[in-house]
Design a protein around this motif. Structure first.
Motif, PDB file in Angstrom:
ATOM      1  N   ALA A  71     -90.584 -19.801 -51.070  1.00  0.00           N
ATOM      2  CA  ALA A  71     -91.632 -19.099 -51.816  1.00  0.00           C
ATOM      3  C   ALA A  71     -91.046 -18.188 -52.893  1.00  0.00           C
ATOM      4  N   GLU A  72     -89.854 -17.672 -52.641  1.00  0.00           N
ATOM      5  CA  GLU A  72     -89.182 -16.803 -53.620  1.00  0.00           C
ATOM      6  C   GLU A  72     -88.314 -17.620 -54.590  1.00  0.00           C
ATOM      7  N   HIS A  73     -88.419 -18.967 -54.488  1.00  0.00           N
ATOM      8  CA  HIS A  73     -87.719 -19.886 -55.393  1.00  0.00           C
ATOM      9  C   HIS A  73     -86.204 -19.916 -55.222  1.00  0.00           C
ATOM     10  N   TYR A  74     -85.717 -19.543 -54.034  1.00  0.00           N
ATOM     11  CA  TYR A  74     -84.294 -19.656 -53.751  1.00  0.00           C
ATOM     12  C   TYR A  74     -84.065 -21.007 -53.042  1.00  0.00           C
ATOM     13  N   TYR A  75     -84.233 -22.082 -53.794  1.00  0.00           N
ATOM     14  CA  TYR A  75     -84.224 -23.417 -53.199  1.00  0.00           C
ATOM     15  C   TYR A  75     -82.857 -23.818 -52.642  1.00  0.00           C
ATOM     16  N   ALA A  76     -81.809 -23.517 -53.391  1.00  0.00           N
ATOM     17  CA  ALA A  76     -80.463 -23.867 -52.936  1.00  0.00           C
ATOM     18  C   ALA A  76     -80.104 -23.091 -51.671  1.00  0.00           C
ATOM     19  N   VAL A  77     -80.511 -21.829 -51.630  1.00  0.00           N
ATOM     20  CA  VAL A  77     -80.246 -20.995 -50.454  1.00  0.00           C
ATOM     21  C   VAL A  77     -81.029 -21.531 -49.250  1.00  0.00           C
ATOM     22  N   ALA A  78     -82.283 -21.912 -49.489  1.00  0.00           N
ATOM     23  CA  ALA A  78     -83.107 -22.458 -48.409  1.00  0.00           C
ATOM     24  C   ALA A  78     -82.491 -23.730 -47.846  1.00  0.00           C
ATOM     25  N   LYS A  79     -81.983 -24.591 -48.746  1.00  0.00           N
ATOM     26  CA  LYS A  79     -81.346 -25.827 -48.296  1.00  0.00           C
ATOM     27  C   LYS A  79     -80.119 -25.520 -47.449  1.00  0.00           C
ATOM     28  N   SER A  80     -79.310 -24.556 -47.894  1.00  0.00           N
ATOM     29  CA  SER A  80     -78.117 -24.172 -47.150  1.00  0.00           C
ATOM     30  C   SER A  80     -78.491 -23.609 -45.775  1.00  0.00           C
ATOM     31  N   PHE A  81     -79.575 -22.820 -45.747  1.00  0.00           N
ATOM     32  CA  PHE A  81     -80.043 -22.241 -44.484  1.00  0.00           C
ATOM     33  C   PHE A  81     -80.489 -23.338 -43.516  1.00  0.00           C
ATOM     34  N   MET A  82     -81.172 -24.359 -44.054  1.00  0.00           N
ATOM     35  CA  MET A  82     -81.623 -25.482 -43.218  1.00  0.00           C
ATOM     36  C   MET A  82     -80.437 -26.264 -42.666  1.00  0.00           C
ATOM     37  N   LEU A  83     -79.452 -26.541 -43.529  1.00  0.00           N
ATOM     38  CA  LEU A  83     -78.275 -27.287 -43.087  1.00  0.00           C
ATOM     39  C   LEU A  83     -77.494 -26.509 -42.029  1.00  0.00           C
ATOM     40  N   TYR A  84     -77.452 -25.185 -42.206  1.00  0.00           N
ATOM     41  CA  TYR A  84     -76.772 -24.318 -41.236  1.00  0.00           C
ATOM     42  C   TYR A  84     -77.471 -24.408 -39.872  1.00  0.00           C
ATOM     43  N   ARG A  85     -78.812 -24.382 -39.892  1.00  0.00           N
ATOM     44  CA  ARG A  85     -79.581 -24.495 -38.649  1.00  0.00           C
ATOM     45  C   ARG A  85     -79.346 -25.849 -37.978  1.00  0.00           C
ATOM     46  N   GLN A  86     -79.343 -26.903 -38.803  1.00  0.00           N
ATOM     47  CA  GLN A  86     -79.170 -28.244 -38.259  1.00  0.00           C
ATOM     48  C   GLN A  86     -77.793 -28.406 -37.614  1.00  0.00           C
ATOM     49  N   LYS A  87     -76.769 -27.869 -38.263  1.00  0.00           N
ATOM     50  CA  LYS A  87     -75.412 -27.972 -37.707  1.00  0.00           C
ATOM     51  C   LYS A  87     -75.326 -27.230 -36.371  1.00  0.00           C
ATOM     52  N   HIS A  88     -75.924 -26.047 -36.329  1.00  0.00           N
ATOM     53  CA  HIS A  88     -75.885 -25.286 -35.079  1.00  0.00           C
ATOM     54  C   HIS A  88     -76.692 -25.971 -33.987  1.00  0.00           C
ATOM     55  N   LEU A  89     -77.785 -26.626 -34.385  1.00  0.00           N
ATOM     56  CA  LEU A  89     -78.573 -27.388 -33.414  1.00  0.00           C
ATOM     57  C   LEU A  89     -77.737 -28.521 -32.822  1.00  0.00           C
ATOM     58  N   GLU A  90     -77.038 -29.247 -33.695  1.00  0.00           N
ATOM     59  CA  GLU A  90     -76.199 -30.345 -33.219  1.00  0.00           C
ATOM     60  C   GLU A  90     -75.061 -29.836 -32.347  1.00  0.00           C
ATOM     61  N   ASP A  91     -74.464 -28.701 -32.739  1.00  0.00           N
ATOM     62  CA  ASP A  91     -73.384 -28.119 -31.939  1.00  0.00           C
ATOM     63  C   ASP A  91     -73.885 -27.709 -30.560  1.00  0.00           C
ATOM     64  N   ARG A  92     -75.089 -27.129 -30.513  1.00  0.00           N
ATOM     65  CA  ARG A  92     -75.656 -26.728 -29.225  1.00  0.00           C
ATOM     66  C   ARG A  92     -75.930 -27.935 -28.341  1.00  0.00           C
ATOM     67  N   GLU A  93     -76.460 -29.007 -28.942  1.00  0.00           N
ATOM     68  CA  GLU A  93     -76.772 -30.206 -28.167  1.00  0.00           C
ATOM     69  C   GLU A  93     -75.503 -30.846 -27.602  1.00  0.00           C
ATOM     70  N   VAL A  94     -74.442 -30.911 -28.425  1.00  0.00           N
ATOM     71  CA  VAL A  94     -73.178 -31.474 -27.943  1.00  0.00           C
ATOM     72  C   VAL A  94     -72.597 -30.602 -26.839  1.00  0.00           C
ATOM     73  N   ASP A  96     -74.227 -28.602 -24.816  1.00  0.00           N
ATOM     74  CA  ASP A  96     -75.054 -28.756 -23.608  1.00  0.00           C
ATOM     75  C   ASP A  96     -74.770 -30.080 -22.898  1.00  0.00           C
ATOM     76  N   LYS A  97     -74.561 -31.156 -23.700  1.00  0.00           N
ATOM     77  CA  LYS A  97     -74.262 -32.459 -23.110  1.00  0.00           C
ATOM     78  C   LYS A  97     -72.914 -32.423 -22.378  1.00  0.00           C
ATOM     79  N   LEU A  98     -71.914 -31.802 -22.990  1.00  0.00           N
ATOM     80  CA  LEU A  98     -70.600 -31.715 -22.358  1.00  0.00           C
ATOM     81  C   LEU A  98     -70.672 -30.908 -21.071  1.00  0.00           C
ATOM     82  N   ARG A  99     -71.428 -29.814 -21.094  1.00  0.00           N
ATOM     83  CA  ARG A  99     -71.586 -29.002 -19.889  1.00  0.00           C
ATOM     84  C   ARG A  99     -72.301 -29.798 -18.800  1.00  0.00           C
TER      85      ARG A  99
END
Length: 313
Positions: A71-94, A96-99
């Motif tokens: 909404a504040e037009h920080y599109y590149a920052v928003a994309k980076s924030f989304m990718l950061y969330r996705q990476k952490h989600l994948e790291d958490r899933e891996v 949890d699976k290993l545990r």
């Protein structure tokens, strides 16, 4: 209004005191990741679009931050924030699976090792049962999404959200969320008698004698049961087995069960041949199978005797 008494809900369901600094740090890191810098005024403008109350989930807060950045037009920052969330989600899933893998190996049996919807019908803990456990969390999420979308379309978002709330707090239980397969089924054997297992993905032809009937029937039940998570009923089994016994030894075979019909040195009677065939079917079907995570097929048959029919008619 955010105050010191505001608690947010973490991903594991636990509550934690809300920390504004954590959100500020996350926003600042997102800006730095694209070579920019977030001033205090910029962060304040972004946070003005974020609404947090007692009981707000971490996921909801992060979704709001993404929306605010857009909404504040920080599109590149928003994309980076989304990718950061996705990476952490994948790291958490891996993680949890290993545990889970380590905990499952240490568990005393498959029921205690299972984290979701333990199967009490599995006796042995091995690689096949482990493989069956790994996708369960994904199946649960998919099944819940399918059902909540349907509830939302039929009754509105409030009912859909209420369903999830009751489910997550164990007020209700949804059977068989850990599988995409249908639960139980009662099937007719007639298509198999005419065309073999071709229609259900097999490659065996129609049975022509008692032995091919028994062997082909076992194959057919295993094929169908691999597409089910519950029982497979074949009510017609004994009726059709009777047909093939009669085809082999005459329609009046039951009048002389002690007749020897085997020319080998074993000299088997009709009664022994029928017993052996039935044992072949029962023992073969009651074996654990990899397609069902090392669970044996649940098989149901039906039979009616003279006294039962006399009581009806």
């Amino acid at each position: 209004m955010i105050n010191s008494e505001t608690f947010i809900v973490k991903r594991d369901g636990k509550k934690e005191a809300f920390s504004l600094d954590k959100i500020k740090n996350a926003i600042s890191k997102a800006f730095l990741s694209v070579g920019s810098f977030a001033t205090q005024d910029v962060i304040t403008n972004i946070l003005s679009r974020v609404s947090i109350s007692d009981g707000t989930s971490v996921e909801d807060i992060q979704n709001q931050v993404e929306g605010a950045l857009m909404a504040e037009h920080y599109y590149a920052v928003a994309k980076s924030f989304m990718l950061y969330r996705q990476k952490h989600l994948e790291d958490r899933e891996v993680r949890d699976k290993l545990r889970f893998l380590l905990d499952y190996c240490d568990a005393s049996n498959p029921a205690t090792g299972s984290k979701y919807d333990a199967n009490a019908n599995v006796e042995n803990k091995n690689v096949a049962t482990l493989i069956g456990e790994l996708p369960k969390p994904n199946f649960i999420r998919l099944n819940r999404r399918l059902l909540t979308d349907r509830l939302k379309d039929m009754y509105g978002k409030e009912v859909s959200d209420r369903y999830l709330e009751l489910l997550n707090n164990h007020f209700i239980y949804k059977n068989d969320e850990t599988s995409l397969a249908n639960y139980c089924a009662s099937i007719t054997m007639y298509p198999w008698l005419i065309g073999g297992t071709m229609s259900v993905g097999g490659n065996s032809t129609a049975p022509t004698n008692l032995k091919s009937f028994c062997g082909g029937f076992i194959n057919m039940v295993f094929i169908v049961s691999s597409m089910l998570s519950g029982a497979c009923a074949t009510p017609e089994f004994l009726m059709y087995m009777n047909y093939f016994v009669g085809k082999e030894y005459g329609e009046d075979y039951y009048l002389h069960p002690e007749k020897v019909v085997d020319l080998s040195s074993r000299q088997q009677t009709i009664d022994k041949v029928i017993t052996d065939c039935f044992e072949q079917v029962v023992y073969s079907i009651n074996q654990p199978t990899g397609a069902r995570n090392f669970q044996a097929v649940f098989w149901n048959v039906a039979y009616y005797d003279k006294y039962y029919f006399n009581s009806l008619f």
